[in-house]
Write a protein that holds these residues in place. Structure first.
Motif, PDB file in Angstrom:
ATOM      1  N   GLY A   1       0.800  -1.222   0.000  1.00 36.81           N
ATOM      2  CA  GLY A   1       0.000   0.000   0.000  1.00 36.81           C
ATOM      3  C   GLY A   1       0.830   1.269   0.000  1.00 36.81           C
ATOM      4  N   SER A   2       2.135   1.141   0.165  1.00 38.20           N
ATOM      5  CA  SER A   2       3.000   2.318   0.183  1.00 38.20           C
ATOM      6  C   SER A   2       3.488   2.639  -1.223  1.00 38.20           C
ATOM      7  N   ARG A   3       4.177   3.754  -1.331  1.00 36.92           N
ATOM      8  CA  ARG A   3       4.826   4.152  -2.580  1.00 36.92           C
ATOM      9  C   ARG A   3       6.322   4.295  -2.343  1.00 36.92           C
ATOM     10  N   ILE A   4       7.082   4.220  -3.440  1.00 36.84           N
ATOM     11  CA  ILE A   4       8.528   4.326  -3.300  1.00 36.84           C
ATOM     12  C   ILE A   4       9.099   5.061  -4.509  1.00 36.84           C
ATOM     13  N   LEU A   5      10.000   5.989  -4.246  1.00 32.07           N
ATOM     14  CA  LEU A   5      10.637   6.757  -5.309  1.00 32.07           C
ATOM     15  C   LEU A   5      11.589   5.838  -6.066  1.00 32.07           C
TER      16      LEU A   5
END
Length: 276
Positions: A60-64
């Protein structure tokens, strides 16, 4: 300054002064093998963590996500061949220092970002940049992930493992013959997987290519070996689509992908299908 040997991977390229290796990134500069693509960024995006793919690491998270250019394998179906199969002069890139990339990642935290993922091309051919950026991220409490083919020697990259929180490693197949076709080594990848699993979260991806690595027997052998390392390692069994230099066959049948995933599931606790 004379010839130098790059000992990072199985190719052990012999490089004259100024010459770049097979990976298109490492080169002999004044008698020293250096990371020629250090900080030269071709791709930057804030992606869902599941796109790496990582299913069991902070879902559910985002990552650069950041990429450069070059790769030390020669997969004819590469979906990122516009950067992975190119040299510096053939791509557009901008320099971003490890500190600057870490700062960008921090700026993205309000948008759900958890850190930095090294992906798109092959990150480990430029492991020095991964190392330096990961150190900055760790100081700031950010997570790091690497999406890699795992085709580098451990003795050259040992300092990386304690710095990385999550890995997605391509396990292209499970025969030496298939890896030779792609310009790699199955044993080197197996050793890499084992070491990564000692330090961080590991997920594996296998692209099922019709007529190449799509036999049930091979999947049984692969899944059995993965389970012997750690039965909780996640395996993504993904569907091939024609791309780049492999357009001589159609996509993998959905039925075969699901069948092979079911086969793997007899040995492993976490198996997912992709591209279906």
């Amino acid at each position: 300054m004379g010839e130098r040997i790059c000992n990072l991977c199985m190719h052990r390229c012999r490089l004259n002064d100024g010459q770049t290796g097979r990976c298109r990134a490492r080169k002999n500069a004044d008698g020293k093998v250096i990371c020629g693509n250090y900080g030269k960024i071709t791709s930057l995006a804030l992606d869902p963590i599941e796109k790496k793919p990582l299913r069991k690491f902070l879902p559910g998270s985002r990552i650069l996500s950041v990429g450069s250019y070059g790769c030390n394998l020669s997969c004819p179906f590469c979906q990122n061949h516009e950067i992975s199969m190119k040299r510096e002069e053939e791509v557009q890139s901008v320099y971003i220092s490890p500190q600057a990339l870490c700062e960008r990642a921090l700026q993205m935290v309000p948008y759900g970002n958890i850190g930095v993922a090294f992906t798109y091309n092959e990150p480990m051919i430029g492991y020095e940049y991964v190392r330096d950026t990961a150190r900055c991220c760790r100081e700031e409490g950010l997570k790091t992930a690497v999406v890699t083919n795992g085709s580098v020697f451990l003795e050259e990259t040992e300092e990386i493992f304690p710095l990385i929180d999550a890995w997605n490693i391509d396990l292209k197949g499970f025969t030496k013959q298939y890896y030779r076709k792609l310009g790699g080594s199955l044993e080197i990848v197996k050793e890499f997987i084992c070491r990564a699993n000692e330090y961080g979260h590991v997920e594996l991806t296998t692209l099922i290519v019709p007529g190449e690595n799509d036999k049930e027997e091979e999947m049984r052998a692969m899944a059995s070996w993965i389970a012997s390392v750690d039965p909780e390692i996640v395996l993504h069994v993904t569907r091939f689509f024609p791309n780049w230099n492999m357009q001589d066959r159609g996509p993998t049948s959905v039925e075969q992908v699901y069948h092979l995933a079911e086969t793997a599931g007899r040995y492993l606790e976490n198996v997912y299908t992709g591209n279906c």
